[in-house]
Design a protein around this motif. Structure first.
Motif, PDB file in Angstrom:
ATOM      1  N   VAL A  51      75.661  45.382  36.225  1.00 10.07           N
ATOM      2  CA  VAL A  51      76.281  44.701  35.084  1.00 10.07           C
ATOM      3  C   VAL A  51      75.793  43.260  34.988  1.00 10.07           C
ATOM      4  N   ALA A  52      75.708  42.569  36.127  1.00 11.47           N
ATOM      5  CA  ALA A  52      75.244  41.184  36.118  1.00 11.47           C
ATOM      6  C   ALA A  52      73.796  41.090  35.643  1.00 11.47           C
ATOM      7  N   ALA A  53      72.941  41.990  36.116  1.00 10.07           N
ATOM      8  CA  ALA A  53      71.545  41.978  35.688  1.00 10.07           C
ATOM      9  C   ALA A  53      71.415  42.299  34.203  1.00 10.07           C
ATOM     10  N   GLY A  54      72.184  43.280  33.730  1.00  5.14           N
ATOM     11  CA  GLY A  54      72.132  43.621  32.309  1.00  5.14           C
ATOM     12  C   GLY A  54      72.637  42.502  31.427  1.00  5.14           C
ATOM     13  N   LEU A  55      73.678  41.804  31.867  1.00  2.00           N
ATOM     14  CA  LEU A  55      74.202  40.690  31.076  1.00  2.00           C
ATOM     15  C   LEU A  55      73.215  39.529  31.035  1.00  2.00           C
TER      16      LEU A  55
ATOM     17  N   LEU B  69      58.981  42.460  20.996  1.00  5.20           N
ATOM     18  CA  LEU B  69      60.020  41.610  21.570  1.00  5.20           C
ATOM     19  C   LEU B  69      60.620  42.220  22.827  1.00  5.20           C
ATOM     20  N   VAL B  70      60.860  43.517  22.810  1.00  4.18           N
ATOM     21  CA  VAL B  70      61.473  44.166  23.971  1.00  4.18           C
ATOM     22  C   VAL B  70      60.556  44.070  25.185  1.00  4.18           C
ATOM     23  N   LEU B  71      59.282  44.340  25.009  1.00  3.41           N
ATOM     24  CA  LEU B  71      58.342  44.248  26.139  1.00  3.41           C
ATOM     25  C   LEU B  71      58.225  42.815  26.647  1.00  3.41           C
ATOM     26  N   SER B  72      58.185  41.857  25.738  1.00  5.13           N
ATOM     27  CA  SER B  72      58.088  40.457  26.166  1.00  5.13           C
ATOM     28  C   SER B  72      59.329  40.030  26.937  1.00  5.13           C
ATOM     29  N   PHE B  73      60.505  40.299  26.406  1.00  2.00           N
ATOM     30  CA  PHE B  73      61.729  39.885  27.073  1.00  2.00           C
ATOM     31  C   PHE B  73      61.924  40.609  28.402  1.00  2.00           C
ATOM     32  N   THR B  74      61.580  41.902  28.452  1.00  2.00           N
ATOM     33  CA  THR B  74      61.719  42.647  29.703  1.00  2.00           C
ATOM     34  C   THR B  74      60.814  42.087  30.786  1.00  2.00           C
ATOM     35  N   THR B  75      59.626  41.676  30.415  1.00  2.00           N
ATOM     36  CA  THR B  75      58.706  41.084  31.387  1.00  2.00           C
ATOM     37  C   THR B  75      59.278  39.823  32.006  1.00  2.00           C
ATOM     38  N   PHE B  76      59.997  39.032  31.223  1.00  2.00           N
ATOM     39  CA  PHE B  76      60.526  37.765  31.721  1.00  2.00           C
ATOM     40  C   PHE B  76      61.830  37.942  32.489  1.00  2.00           C
ATOM     41  N   THR B  77      62.582  38.969  32.197  1.00  2.00           N
ATOM     42  CA  THR B  77      63.862  39.172  32.876  1.00  2.00           C
ATOM     43  C   THR B  77      63.738  40.011  34.149  1.00  2.00           C
ATOM     44  N   LEU B  78      62.646  40.718  34.329  1.00  3.99           N
ATOM     45  CA  LEU B  78      62.511  41.598  35.482  1.00  3.99           C
ATOM     46  C   LEU B  78      62.559  40.859  36.824  1.00  3.99           C
ATOM     47  N   PRO B  79      61.826  39.754  37.021  1.00  4.29           N
ATOM     48  CA  PRO B  79      61.824  39.149  38.365  1.00  4.29           C
ATOM     49  C   PRO B  79      63.210  38.803  38.890  1.00  4.29           C
ATOM     50  N   LEU B  80      64.023  38.116  38.089  1.00  4.55           N
ATOM     51  CA  LEU B  80      65.354  37.750  38.562  1.00  4.55           C
ATOM     52  C   LEU B  80      66.226  38.983  38.771  1.00  4.55           C
ATOM     53  N   CYS B  81      66.128  39.960  37.876  1.00  5.16           N
ATOM     54  CA  CYS B  81      66.920  41.177  38.036  1.00  5.16           C
ATOM     55  C   CYS B  81      66.527  41.928  39.307  1.00  5.16           C
ATOM     56  N   VAL B  82      65.239  41.974  39.612  1.00 10.35           N
ATOM     57  CA  VAL B  82      64.775  42.680  40.808  1.00 10.35           C
ATOM     58  C   VAL B  82      65.311  42.013  42.066  1.00 10.35           C
ATOM     59  N   TRP B  83      65.219  40.704  42.146  1.00 11.58           N
ATOM     60  CA  TRP B  83      65.692  40.018  43.347  1.00 11.58           C
ATOM     61  C   TRP B  83      67.204  40.060  43.466  1.00 11.58           C
ATOM     62  N   MET B  84      67.898  40.029  42.352  1.00  4.79           N
ATOM     63  CA  MET B  84      69.349  40.138  42.396  1.00  4.79           C
ATOM     64  C   MET B  84      69.780  41.512  42.917  1.00  4.79           C
ATOM     65  N   LEU B  85      69.172  42.561  42.384  1.00  4.12           N
ATOM     66  CA  LEU B  85      69.546  43.910  42.806  1.00  4.12           C
ATOM     67  C   LEU B  85      69.067  44.217  44.220  1.00  4.12           C
ATOM     68  N   LYS B  86      67.951  43.639  44.629  1.00  2.12           N
ATOM     69  CA  LYS B  86      67.499  43.855  46.003  1.00  2.12           C
ATOM     70  C   LYS B  86      68.509  43.305  46.990  1.00  2.12           C
TER      71      LYS B  86
ATOM     72  N   VAL C 104      70.134  44.744  23.371  1.00  2.00           N
ATOM     73  CA  VAL C 104      70.665  45.914  24.065  1.00  2.00           C
ATOM     74  C   VAL C 104      69.539  46.725  24.703  1.00  2.00           C
ATOM     75  N   VAL C 105      68.466  46.969  23.960  1.00  4.82           N
ATOM     76  CA  VAL C 105      67.346  47.738  24.513  1.00  4.82           C
ATOM     77  C   VAL C 105      66.706  46.996  25.677  1.00  4.82           C
ATOM     78  N   THR C 106      66.570  45.688  25.563  1.00  4.20           N
ATOM     79  CA  THR C 106      65.986  44.897  26.651  1.00  4.20           C
ATOM     80  C   THR C 106      66.850  44.943  27.895  1.00  4.20           C
ATOM     81  N   SER C 107      68.157  44.820  27.743  1.00  4.71           N
ATOM     82  CA  SER C 107      69.037  44.848  28.907  1.00  4.71           C
ATOM     83  C   SER C 107      69.017  46.207  29.596  1.00  4.71           C
ATOM     84  N   VAL C 108      69.022  47.284  28.820  1.00  2.20           N
ATOM     85  CA  VAL C 108      68.983  48.624  29.416  1.00  2.20           C
ATOM     86  C   VAL C 108      67.652  48.857  30.127  1.00  2.20           C
ATOM     87  N   LEU C 109      66.554  48.497  29.485  1.00  4.31           N
ATOM     88  CA  LEU C 109      65.245  48.694  30.103  1.00  4.31           C
ATOM     89  C   LEU C 109      65.077  47.816  31.334  1.00  4.31           C
ATOM     90  N   SER C 110      65.563  46.590  31.295  1.00  7.84           N
ATOM     91  CA  SER C 110      65.446  45.701  32.448  1.00  7.84           C
ATOM     92  C   SER C 110      66.236  46.229  33.639  1.00  7.84           C
TER      93      SER C 110
END
Length: 303
Positions: free
Chosen positions: A223-227, A168-185, A105-111
């Motif tokens: 919602v898609a990026a958070g999921l 764990l949160v910092l590691s997972f957020t680092t890996f999920t950011l690129p796809l989330c950024v391009w999706m939201l862009k 949950v924390v990773t999805s919100v931060l991402s």
């Protein structure tokens, strides 16, 4: 020149009404073969995806003495719920479940929070180095994540963050950011600039324009990026196993430590636990399916 309206009306009313018959269009042989091939492909792909799930369920319902036989039964002759009842008695699994929920949950919100600001900057602002930053974000997906494990372990060990949720949160957020950024862009690109300009003319600041005008329109993408970030954090194994100890480990390494041993493996219990822990993710997909499909479709459109 007179028009016989009454006569025309009588002829129209007297004309017999033709029954509407539905015409059945017969398919040509080529169309039949193509449709048969399409349905065959769908059936094969469906069986390929559902067969592991079916095997997981029947293994969880099979008694121990029949689960380890040389020729396992495709259709179980005996069914037991004992493997599911054991889960309620295992307090360690509940602790792993709590850890997974907190980290995911924390990773999805931060991402979503960080990627929304980055994607809005890439989409609506024009500044020097913008394209280079976008390419750097995309290029970060080219490196295998396992290669960064040793570096992250050394950094977290030096900063005292090992065996913590933050690692764990910092590691997972680092890996999920690129796809989330391009999706939201891609989603922000579909939002007209006229709306942003209209909000600026009305006196709204850039901060207020983003939160009041843009983000509500991009809700399906958020919602898609958070999921995506939630599922990525929920399913991770190697980082949760390496960066944390038994007290902060999530479900994937916790299940391995609980049911997989050097001399014996409790496969039915492991299958039952795997089935139960997959229910939250499936439920999230079912509840957010409409927003997920809309967000992915909007993010795929180039503005």
């Amino acid at each position: 020149m007179s028009i016989d309206v009454a006569g025309k009306r009588e002829r129209l009313t007297a004309a017999p009404s033709r029954p509407r018959t539905a015409r059945r269009h017969r398919l040509r042989p080529e169309q039949r073969r193509s449709r048969l091939a399409a349905w065959t492909a769908v059936t094969v792909i469906g069986l390929f995806g559902l067969l592991p799930v079916y095997w997981l369920v029947i293994t969880a319902l099979t008694p121990d003495d029949r689960a380890f036989q040389i020729r396992p039964d495709l259709f179980p002759r005996e069914i037991t719920l004992g493997h599911f009842t054991k889960l309620a008695e295992n307090e360690e699994l509940f602790g792993y479940l709590v850890n997974s929920v907190i980290v995911s949950v924390v990773t999805s919100v931060l991402s979503v929070l960080v990627s929304a600001y980055m994607a809005y900057s890439f989409s609506k602002f024009r500044y020097r180095g913008r394209r280079s930053l976008m390419h750097m974000v995309l290029a970060s997906q080219m490196f295998p994540q396992a290669l960064l494990l040793v570096t992250l372990y050394a950094v977290f060990s030096a900063t005292g963050l090992l065996n913590t949720y933050l690692a764990l949160v910092l590691s997972f957020t680092t890996f999920t950011l690129p796809l989330c950024v391009w999706m939201l862009k891609g989603i922000f690109d579909t939002i007209p600039d006229a709306l942003v300009e209209a909000a600026s003319i009305d006196g709204a600041s850039r901060w207020r324009t983003l939160h009041v005008v843009v983000l509500p329109l991009a809700a399906p993408g958020l919602v898609a990026a958070g999921l995506f970030a939630f599922v990525r954090s929920w399913n991770d194994f190697i980082f949760a196993l390496t960066l944390t100890g038994s007290g902060k480990q999530t479900l994937p390494p916790g299940l391995v430590h609980t049911y997989l041993g050097e001399f014996q493996t409790a496969w039915p219990d492991l299958m039952a636990a795997s089935f139960v822990v997959s229910i939250p993710v499936v439920a999230a997909f079912m509840v957010l399916q409409r927003h997920l499909v809309g967000g992915l479709a909007a993010g795929a459109v180039k503005g």
